[in-house]
Design a protein around this motif. Structure first.
Motif, PDB file in Angstrom:
ATOM      1  N   SER A   1      44.933  19.429 -19.850  1.00 35.73           N
ATOM      2  CA  SER A   1      45.763  18.284 -19.456  1.00 35.73           C
ATOM      3  C   SER A   1      47.190  18.742 -19.163  1.00 35.73           C
TER       4      SER A   1
ATOM      5  N   ASP B   1      44.991  16.379 -27.495  1.00 40.17           N
ATOM      6  CA  ASP B   1      44.906  16.050 -26.074  1.00 40.17           C
ATOM      7  C   ASP B   1      46.264  15.540 -25.610  1.00 40.17           C
TER       8      ASP B   1
ATOM      9  N   ASP C   1      41.203  20.967 -24.446  1.00 41.11           N
ATOM     10  CA  ASP C   1      41.442  19.730 -23.692  1.00 41.11           C
ATOM     11  C   ASP C   1      42.933  19.512 -23.472  1.00 41.11           C
ATOM     12  N   ALA C   2      43.727  19.777 -24.505  1.00 44.40           N
ATOM     13  CA  ALA C   2      45.167  19.591 -24.390  1.00 44.40           C
ATOM     14  C   ALA C   2      45.770  20.564 -23.378  1.00 44.40           C
TER      15      ALA C   2
END
Length: 553
Positions: free
Chosen positions: A467, A509, A463-464
């Motif tokens: 992003s 994240d 997820d990080a």
């Protein structure tokens, strides 16, 4: 011995109009909120030279459940500077109702080192935090109304990043579903609440230089993404002007006084473990223009509030800190040395020797900013002379000034030595942040993780990484980084006490705060909406038939 409330009620407060008059604040910039509170128009800042005063930053070693007393130290230091004949201000954040009714209680100092009237400051104050909640939730309501009536901006319902907010701890609102009840109520979707101190609107309020800048920053806020992957802003929703109107009074700093009538500006309230953690830029600059020394508290330990002030706020506002005070306690050091809360009152030199490594890292970290340092040992009545001397000897061997602080018990008298030592070093600053904003996001995170948190490496979740790629593509990579992590450890794991090293620092994240002007790196399990405990402080708070409040502390 009198408690904090009794001490506060015995204070001889001056009418706030007298405090303002002594500061030469013209009447057209001054608005009373009762006898002892006033708002000072943000426009007054334009008449001042904000380079006049010297800025003293108060931070601390890693916090513990025993409490360290940063606010008490900040207030006492400012009062002591005044007692020595200097014009001084203390600038603080506004207390959030969540912690007041949760576990922390009041946040206006304590003992003979308080800002007053503490009951009003802790409960609603001038309504600033409620205005932030209202402006934030107006944006939330306009998002759902926009979707309900055609969704012209093509907002992806699964990628709305703007939550709702309230100034209270309520774990049941961390993850919710809205829009139930049929077509008339909108489209069902997942949503969440964050506490108001975690709202980007709070950060925007504290970072804006005037009402026009506030409106621009509100408009720049990204509330989510379109189905084609484009950021959607508050300006595109048409909510920026109305949100700014709600905040038209909240942007003005609040003037109060300490128990010894030293002026104080209490304004804004972002948390340091999830935002930038300091009072408003307007309040700090206004205080600098009105005094010779400004004492500003930053949230939690130096790895959070102070780091964010130096690497973000100071650069944004062109502020040059003159010195940093690191608050330490015997109790906190013993806790980081492995002593349980129930045994902190027992003399333990061995635990101090072990736990002092935590303080040492904070000292080393602050030196990286080329700032002169004083360690303020905030004294508790259970500290023994052997323990105090052991700590003082250690700090002095590191080549750092150290002062025994007794602001809680003695007010300014108990902080005179600290004030003198701050004055001695305040001209030695060669302040410099530790990273350049133009570096890539991942490089800025790496510098913080290795230099400040002492990790061996940075690990990113999927997820990080997703992003990170999206933010870089949309041109946000040059924004500074605000790390959201636990305040109870230098690391991203609250169980790692003392001086952790050689560990992996995990970024779960990344979140975009385009209006505030930073990227948030979410590390570890950090809660944006706290919850109440089994026995919250709320059960201790009461009021009698005469309006007397008890239990705030």
């Amino acid at each position: 011995m009198l408690n904090d409330l009794q001490i506060a009620r015995s204070a001889q407060l001056k009418p706030i109009s007298d405090i303002a008059k002594n500061l030469s604040i013209p009447k057209e910039y001054f608005k009373n909120y009762g006898d002892y509170i006033a708002k000072i128009s943000h426009k007054f800042l334009n008449t001042l030279n904000s380079k006049k005063g010297k800025l003293i930053i108060v931070t601390a070693m890693t916090p513990t459940p025993a409490g360290e007393g940063k606010t008490t130290t900040s207030i006492g230091l400012s009062m002591a500077l005044n007692k020595l004949g200097y014009k001084s201000f203390v600038t603080l954040r506004e207390p959030s109702l969540g912690p007041v009714f949760g576990v922390k209680g009041g946040a206006a100092g304590g003992g003979y080192s308080q800002v007053l009237p503490m009951e009003d400051i802790n409960l609603h104050f001038t309504g600033d935090i409620h205005a932030v909640s209202a402006a934030h939730n107006l944006i939330s309501a306009m998002i759902d109304a926009h979707i309900r009536f055609g969704n012209e901006l093509d907002i992806d319902l699964t990628r709305i990043t703007w939550p709702r907010t309230m100034d209270m701890n309520d774990r049941a609102l961390r993850e919710i579903v809205v829009g139930l009840g049929g077509h008339a109520n909108g489209y069902p979707r997942q949503d969440q609440f964050v506490i108001t101190a975690a709202s980007e609107v709070m950060a925007v309020l504290c970072l804006s230089k005037d009402i026009i800048d506030l409106k621009k920053r509100l408009g720049d806020i990204v509330i989510g993404w379109s189905r084609t992957g484009k950021p959607i802003t508050v300006r595109e929703l048409g909510a920026d002007g109305a949100a700014a109107v709600i905040l038209k009074d909240a942007i003005d700093p609040n003037l109060v006084q300490t128990i010894e009538n030293t002026p104080a500006l209490v304004h804004g309230g972002p948390f340091a473990n999830i935002a930038h953690g300091t009072n408003s830029i307007i309040a700090t600059k206004m205080a600098l223009g009105l005094s010779e020394y400004v004492v500003t508290e930053t949230g939690f330990g130096s790895d959070l509030g102070a780091e964010k002030f130096f690497d973000f706020v100071a650069q944004l506002a062109d502020l040059k800190p003159a010195a940093v005070v690191i608050v330490a306690t015997i109790r906190a050091i013993k806790y980081h040395g492995g002593v349980s809360i129930k045994d902190l009152e027992v003399e333990n030199l061995e635990a101090i020797t072990k736990g002092i490594e935590n303080l040492k890292i904070h000292i080393e970290n602050m030196r990286k900013y080329n700032l002169p340092i004083v360690v303020a040992v905030n004294r508790f009545n259970t500290d023994t002379e052997k323990e105090i001397q052991h700590l003082i000897n250690y700090v002095e061997k590191l080549g750092v000034k150290v002062s025994l602080n007794e602001a809680f018990a003695k007010g300014s008298e108990g902080t005179i030595d600290l004030a003198r030592k701050v004055i001695e070093i305040a001209d030695e600053s060669k302040f410099k942040p530790i990273y350049n904003w133009d570096l890539p996001i991942e490089k800025k995170i790496e510098i913080l993780a290795k230099e400040i948190y002492r990790a061996k490496e940075v690990v990113y979740t999927k997820d990080a990484l997703d992003s990170l790629k999206r933010f870089s593509k949309e041109g946000f990579s040059s924004l500074p980084v605000i790390v959201a992590k636990t305040q109870y450890s230098l690391s991203d794991d609250p169980s790692k006490l003392g001086a952790p090293n050689d560990y992996s620092f995990t970024v779960r994240d990344l979140r975009l705060s385009a209006g505030a002007g930073f990227v948030v790196a979410v590390c570890g399990e950090i809660m944006l909406m706290p919850g109440l405990g089994k026995k919250p402080n709320a059960v201790n708070i009461d009021i009698d038939e005469n309006g007397n409040i008890t239990g705030l502390f």
